[in-house]
Design an enzyme around this catalytic site. Structure first.
Site, PDB file in Angstrom:
ATOM      1  N   GLY A   8     -14.572  -4.844   9.881  1.00  0.00           N
ATOM      2  CA  GLY A   8     -16.032  -4.252  10.222  1.00  0.00           C
ATOM      3  C   GLY A   8     -16.958  -4.923   9.582  1.00  0.00           C
ATOM      4  O   GLY A   8     -18.057  -4.510   8.879  1.00  0.00           O
ATOM      5  N   ASP A  59      -9.470  -3.984  17.091  1.00  0.00           N
ATOM      6  CA  ASP A  59      -9.445  -2.588  16.481  1.00  0.00           C
ATOM      7  C   ASP A  59      -8.414  -2.582  15.584  1.00  0.00           C
ATOM      8  O   ASP A  59      -7.128  -2.623  15.696  1.00  0.00           O
ATOM      9  CB  ASP A  59      -8.993  -1.534  17.744  1.00  0.00           C
ATOM     10  N   SER A 141     -14.834   5.875  -0.729  1.00  0.00           N
ATOM     11  CA  SER A 141     -15.955   6.593  -0.718  1.00  0.00           C
ATOM     12  C   SER A 141     -15.905   7.821  -1.770  1.00  0.00           C
ATOM     13  O   SER A 141     -14.841   8.234  -2.258  1.00  0.00           O
ATOM     14  CB  SER A 141     -16.046   7.378   0.695  1.00  0.00           C
ATOM     15  N   TYR A 154     -12.333  12.653   6.701  1.00  0.00           N
ATOM     16  CA  TYR A 154     -13.034  11.423   5.944  1.00  0.00           C
ATOM     17  C   TYR A 154     -12.713  11.659   4.583  1.00  0.00           C
ATOM     18  O   TYR A 154     -12.003  10.585   3.791  1.00  0.00           O
ATOM     19  CB  TYR A 154     -14.659  11.539   6.119  1.00  0.00           C
ATOM     20  N   ALA A 157      -8.795  10.838   4.303  1.00  0.00           N
ATOM     21  CA  ALA A 157      -8.516   9.412   4.663  1.00  0.00           C
ATOM     22  C   ALA A 157      -8.837   8.624   3.357  1.00  0.00           C
ATOM     23  O   ALA A 157      -8.093   7.743   3.142  1.00  0.00           O
ATOM     24  CB  ALA A 157      -8.976   9.052   5.959  1.00  0.00           C
ATOM     25  N   LYS A 158     -10.035   8.851   2.817  1.00  0.00           N
ATOM     26  CA  LYS A 158     -10.393   7.870   1.672  1.00  0.00           C
ATOM     27  C   LYS A 158      -9.748   8.232   0.510  1.00  0.00           C
ATOM     28  O   LYS A 158      -9.394   7.188  -0.163  1.00  0.00           O
ATOM     29  CB  LYS A 158     -12.022   8.306   1.464  1.00  0.00           C
TER      30      LYS A 158
HETATM   31  P1  NAP Z   1     -21.257   1.196   9.814  1.00  0.00           P
HETATM   32  O1  NAP Z   1     -22.853   0.533   9.863  1.00  0.00           O
HETATM   33  O2  NAP Z   1     -21.119   2.421  10.725  1.00  0.00           O
HETATM   34  O3  NAP Z   1     -20.302   0.143  10.316  1.00  0.00           O
HETATM   35  C1  NAP Z   1     -19.004   0.166  10.647  1.00  0.00           C
HETATM   36  C2  NAP Z   1     -18.276  -1.192  10.774  1.00  0.00           C
HETATM   37  O4  NAP Z   1     -16.855  -0.732  10.784  1.00  0.00           O
HETATM   38  C3  NAP Z   1     -18.742  -1.896  11.883  1.00  0.00           C
HETATM   39  O5  NAP Z   1     -18.656  -3.192  11.629  1.00  0.00           O
HETATM   40  C4  NAP Z   1     -17.691  -1.534  12.907  1.00  0.00           C
HETATM   41  O6  NAP Z   1     -17.400  -2.514  14.137  1.00  0.00           O
HETATM   42  C5  NAP Z   1     -16.343  -1.205  12.244  1.00  0.00           C
HETATM   43  N1  NAP Z   1     -15.294  -0.536  12.927  1.00  0.00           N
HETATM   44  C6  NAP Z   1     -15.408   0.787  12.938  1.00  0.00           C
HETATM   45  N2  NAP Z   1     -14.236   1.258  13.505  1.00  0.00           N
HETATM   46  C7  NAP Z   1     -13.600   0.140  13.558  1.00  0.00           C
HETATM   47  C8  NAP Z   1     -12.016  -0.465  14.462  1.00  0.00           C
HETATM   48  N3  NAP Z   1     -11.267   0.570  14.631  1.00  0.00           N
HETATM   49  N4  NAP Z   1     -11.574  -1.543  13.876  1.00  0.00           N
HETATM   50  C9  NAP Z   1     -12.603  -2.703  13.643  1.00  0.00           C
HETATM   51  N5  NAP Z   1     -13.647  -2.315  13.044  1.00  0.00           N
HETATM   52  C10 NAP Z   1     -14.321  -1.367  13.263  1.00  0.00           C
HETATM   53  O7  NAP Z   1     -20.474   1.678   8.596  1.00  0.00           O
HETATM   54  P2  NAP Z   1     -20.882   1.348   6.782  1.00  0.00           P
HETATM   55  O8  NAP Z   1     -21.647   2.493   6.318  1.00  0.00           O
HETATM   56  O9  NAP Z   1     -21.347  -0.074   6.720  1.00  0.00           O
HETATM   57  O10 NAP Z   1     -19.343   1.598   6.282  1.00  0.00           O
HETATM   58  C11 NAP Z   1     -18.415   0.600   5.915  1.00  0.00           C
HETATM   59  C12 NAP Z   1     -17.379   1.094   5.107  1.00  0.00           C
HETATM   60  O11 NAP Z   1     -17.956   2.030   3.929  1.00  0.00           O
HETATM   61  C13 NAP Z   1     -16.748   2.292   5.842  1.00  0.00           C
HETATM   62  O12 NAP Z   1     -15.192   2.173   5.508  1.00  0.00           O
HETATM   63  C14 NAP Z   1     -17.486   3.663   5.203  1.00  0.00           C
HETATM   64  O13 NAP Z   1     -16.374   4.658   5.360  1.00  0.00           O
HETATM   65  C15 NAP Z   1     -17.659   3.180   3.773  1.00  0.00           C
HETATM   66  N6  NAP Z   1     -18.532   3.949   3.097  1.00  0.00           N
HETATM   67  C16 NAP Z   1     -19.854   3.991   3.687  1.00  0.00           C
HETATM   68  C17 NAP Z   1     -20.658   4.734   3.116  1.00  0.00           C
HETATM   69  C18 NAP Z   1     -22.043   4.798   3.562  1.00  0.00           C
HETATM   70  O14 NAP Z   1     -22.983   5.557   3.048  1.00  0.00           O
HETATM   71  N7  NAP Z   1     -22.606   3.761   4.343  1.00  0.00           N
HETATM   72  C19 NAP Z   1     -20.507   5.514   1.869  1.00  0.00           C
HETATM   73  C20 NAP Z   1     -19.242   5.577   1.424  1.00  0.00           C
HETATM   74  C21 NAP Z   1     -18.164   4.531   2.082  1.00  0.00           C
HETATM   75  P3  NAP Z   1     -18.602  -2.408  15.225  1.00  0.00           P
HETATM   76  O15 NAP Z   1     -19.883  -3.219  14.814  1.00  0.00           O
HETATM   77  O16 NAP Z   1     -17.847  -3.385  16.270  1.00  0.00           O
HETATM   78  O17 NAP Z   1     -18.634  -0.914  15.950  1.00  0.00           O
END
Ligand code: NAP
Length: 243
Positions: A8, A59, A141, A154, A157-158
């Site tokens: 990702g 994926d 998370s 979620y 999972a986390k």
């Molecule tokens: P985001 O902006 O929605 O980006 C998600 C990323 O994951 C994208 O690069 C997407 O690829 C990729 N992805 C999703 N499903 C996938 C799959 N099946 N195979 C390969 N790649 C996949 O999310 P983010 O906020 O940066 O979050 C990144 C991580 O941090 C996640 O694990 C999330 O749970 C965790 N997190 C986020 C927050 C928050 O507040 N943002 C808080 C706690 C934890 P595409 O671009 O190709 O769709």
């Protein structure tokens, strides 16, 4: 050559991690699922800064796609190995549990947990032989520690990812591989852009959402030689929300 792979890596926190790992000298493999334009932007940002990056689309929850992509990568990189893995790919499909569909449950668990399992098992084969060593960082998370309403899928999972982090850390420590997790609170990315930020930030002691770069900075430390004695840990990055 020692590579870093970020799942990702096309957007959000993953992009910031790719950039910071490139700045400390790793050639970076940017994994993504479908957003080629965003992944190419991450690659361009790294290259404009003098770094080296490659795209690897699959994926993370699809074992066949993942194995085939890594087979191809290994065959074109016979002298290289992946010494840093950041399991960052993740999705949210929020709903109250009594209304939650099978897909909402399974898609979230499959992306986080199958994603962690398939790629980590595969890449440990690069890190463990001859104690070459390695660094694994799992992006968990606050939701996996505290539980958040509307996120039973979620949070489950986390929380499971945190359990796996602690178990695996003990398995692979003798081989020089560390395994840690970071647990962000609310971070400004596409994942949180539908949330009521003005209301939520009133609950955060620091008074704002975090930035992807603030998560990436902790990942940078965890993959550094200075962090060799830290393993099985979960580091909170949440502006004081969990304290
Ligand atoms: P985001 O902006 O929605 O980006 C998600 C990323 O994951 C994208 O690069 C997407 O690829 C990729 N992805 C999703 N499903 C996938 C799959 N099946 N195979 C390969 N790649 C996949 O999310 P983010 O906020 O940066 O979050 C990144 C991580 O941090 C996640 O694990 C999330 O749970 C965790 N997190 C986020 C927050 C928050 O507040 N943002 C808080 C706690 C934890 P595409 O671009 O190709 O769709």
């Amino acid at each position: 050559m020692k590579y870093a792979l970020v799942t990702g890596g096309s957007r959000g926190i993953g992009r910031a991690i790719c950039i910071v790992l490139s700045k400390i000298g790793f050639p970076v493999i940017i994994n993504y699922q479908s957003n080629t334009e965003a992944a190419e932007t991450t690659k361009r940002l790294i290259e404009e800064d003098g770094g080296k990056a490659e795209l690897l689309r699959f994926d993370v929850s699809d074992k066949v796609q993942l194995e085939s992509a890594l087979d191809d990568w290994e065959s074109t990189h016979p002298d290289d190995y992946i010494s840093v893995l950041v399991n960052n790919a993740g999705i949210r499909r929020d709903n109250v549990l009594f209304m939650m569909s099978d897909d909402e449950w399974h898609n979230v668990l499959d992306t986080t947990l199958d994603g962690f399992f398939y790629i980590t098992r595969r890449l440990l084969k690069h890190m463990m032989p001859r104690k070459r060593g390695g660094r694994i960082v799992n992006i968990a998370s606050l939701s996996g520690l505290k539980g958040l309403p509307g996120q039973a899928n979620y949070s489950a999972a986390k929380a499971a990812l945190i359990g796996a982090t602690k178990a695996l850390a003990q398995e692979v420590a003798p081989r020089g591989v560390t395994v840690n997790a970071v647990a962000p609170g609310f971070i400004e990315t596409d994942m949180t852009k539908d949330l009521p930020e003005d209301d939520l930030k009133k609950m955060i002691p620091v008074g704002r959402f975090g930035k992807p770069e603030e998560v990436a900075a902790v990942v940078k430390f965890l993959v550094s030689p200075e962090a060799a004695y830290i393993t099985g840990e979960v580091i909170n990055i949440n502006g004081g929300l969990y304290t």
